[in-house]
Write a protein that holds these residues in place. Sequence first.
Motif, PDB file in Angstrom:
ATOM      1  N   LEU A 121      -3.030   5.942   4.221  1.00  0.00           N
ATOM      2  CA  LEU A 121      -3.450   4.830   3.363  1.00  0.00           C
ATOM      3  C   LEU A 121      -4.194   5.362   2.138  1.00  0.00           C
ATOM      4  CD1 LEU A 121      -4.737   2.183   5.942  1.00  0.00           C
ATOM      5  CD2 LEU A 121      -2.597   2.150   4.652  1.00  0.00           C
TER       6      LEU A 121
ATOM      7  N   SER B 237       0.820  -1.217   0.000  1.00  0.00           N
ATOM      8  CA  SER B 237       0.000   0.000   0.000  1.00  0.00           C
ATOM      9  C   SER B 237       0.852   1.265   0.000  1.00  0.00           C
ATOM     10  CB  SER B 237      -0.928   0.011   1.213  1.00  0.00           C
ATOM     11  OG  SER B 237      -0.188   0.056   2.414  1.00  0.00           O
TER      12      SER B 237
ATOM     13  N   PHE C  35      -0.472  -5.558   9.418  1.00  0.00           N
ATOM     14  CA  PHE C  35      -1.376  -5.502  10.565  1.00  0.00           C
ATOM     15  C   PHE C  35      -0.809  -6.333  11.715  1.00  0.00           C
ATOM     16  CE2 PHE C  35      -4.281  -3.476   7.983  1.00  0.00           C
ATOM     17  CZ  PHE C  35      -5.595  -3.464   8.436  1.00  0.00           C
TER      18      PHE C  35
ATOM     19  N   ASP D 117      -1.253  -4.307   3.315  1.00  0.00           N
ATOM     20  CA  ASP D 117      -0.681  -3.485   4.377  1.00  0.00           C
ATOM     21  C   ASP D 117      -0.384  -4.394   5.564  1.00  0.00           C
ATOM     22  OD1 ASP D 117       0.063  -0.719   5.057  1.00  0.00           O
ATOM     23  OD2 ASP D 117      -1.350  -0.969   6.689  1.00  0.00           O
TER      24      ASP D 117
ATOM     25  N   GLY E   5      -3.308   3.464  10.350  1.00  0.00           N
ATOM     26  CA  GLY E   5      -2.503   3.237   9.161  1.00  0.00           C
ATOM     27  C   GLY E   5      -1.622   4.411   8.789  1.00  0.00           C
TER      28      GLY E   5
ATOM     29  N   MET F 215      -7.114  -0.954  12.948  1.00  0.00           N
ATOM     30  CA  MET F 215      -5.677  -1.167  12.910  1.00  0.00           C
ATOM     31  C   MET F 215      -4.969  -0.147  13.801  1.00  0.00           C
ATOM     32  SD  MET F 215      -5.061   0.382   9.070  1.00  0.00           S
ATOM     33  CE  MET F 215      -3.410  -0.268   8.955  1.00  0.00           C
TER      34      MET F 215
ATOM     35  N   ASP G 266       1.591   6.368   8.568  1.00  0.00           N
ATOM     36  CA  ASP G 266       2.966   5.859   8.567  1.00  0.00           C
ATOM     37  C   ASP G 266       3.953   7.014   8.453  1.00  0.00           C
ATOM     38  OD1 ASP G 266       5.254   4.370   8.354  1.00  0.00           O
ATOM     39  OD2 ASP G 266       4.539   3.109   6.711  1.00  0.00           O
TER      40      ASP G 266
END
Length: 442
Positions: free
Chosen positions: A116, A53, A147, A145, A102, A98, A104
């Motif tokens: 994401l 991703s 997890f 992705d 997500g 998550m 990052d």
Amino acid sequence: MSGSSGAASSAAPSFRVWALGGIPEVRAGDDLAKLIAAAEPGLVDGDVLLVTSKIVSKAEGRIVEAADREAAIDAETVRVVARRGPLRIVENRQGLVMAAAGVDASNTPAGTVLLLPEDPDASARAVRDGLRDALGVDVGVVVTDTFGRPWRNGLTDVAIGAAGVRVLDDLRGGTDAHGNPLSATVVATADELAAAGDLVKGKAEGLPVAVVRGLSHVVASDDEPGARQLVRSAADDMFRLGTSEAVREAVTLRRTVREFSDEPVDPGAVRRAVAAAVTAPAPHHTTPWRFVLLESAESRTRLLDAMREAWIEDLRRDGKSEESIAKRVRRGDVLRNAPYLVVPCLVMDGSHTYGDERRDTAEREMFVVAAGAGVQNFLVALAGERLGSAWVSSTMFCRPVVREVLSLPSSWDPLGAVAVGHAVGVARERAVREAEAFLTVR
């Protein structure tokens, strides 16, 4: 890499999975399908392409300026599912549950974070369509992705977007090898593909794309539902609320801690505990709690020194020997050894005055009970944050001193002090108390 099932033979099912090299650094606006095609992947009909991703997000310009990653997480969060210290498990705007929504902050320029893809299924469709146009091949595409999983250690890749792939293999209604009916078996095929690809892509090798060959039966038509199908609906989620389990766990964790490590306390965790504290019941729609947070070493030392002097004077008035006084003072050092102190206070704003001693006493008792409920909420919430605590009564015996040192209003009555920190060692098992021993039924 290949996998197989059943006895080793030429007829045994098998597949190959390999990482695709030659993908350059992806930038906003890049056409991923063209970049992949230029790497000469040698794709054939029925292959499945597994795309990390992160490169999808980069191509789609999902890099945003964010000096504060927590603020970016807030913006992407729909619901906080669980929280422990700075770690948050949330439901994000894509419906995925998550860590950190997500968001990052790795492999992206300083001062930016990577979000994401806005619609991972649409991203997968775009890559599938682009490869069909560029190479004339019919392949499945899975956007992956990383997890964590409840009740399991370690990370794995899962599918967050898919196109042309049967993401679920519903075996219900069939039978197993012994003829037993399959009534609950739905295989997350897309997640299995994502995990297989992660074995060859790795986390730090700079190989964001992998190819699976030999599983053409999972490749489907364009109208196949995407990875959104993998997200469990709220109605089917047995752990969506989990309130009673979470409360029972936090209550069980709450212990009086008298030895703390030097690890600093997250002020945000204490504030979240205060937010839980002030949900306690209170009379007349009042808010009889105040929490004074002593976050600086100077404020803690100044208060504790003044309290110690007042305590020593009291003990001397009681005729205690200097040796006895020294021992008592040492035993009271639990507050001095803690890296964070909280002084809960009772306020009587909104209380009623009846002019009758019995009723006025009962009125104050109602407020004291409500304040105690707030402190209990506070201690339990701290335990949920994995913070140890000790509620010590000391400030109740020198309220004027505490109010003077902390510049508190005369109407605030300190209700002890709570030492907060990370416990040293493992707490001893709590003695079992049978509820029946504390019940009277009429």
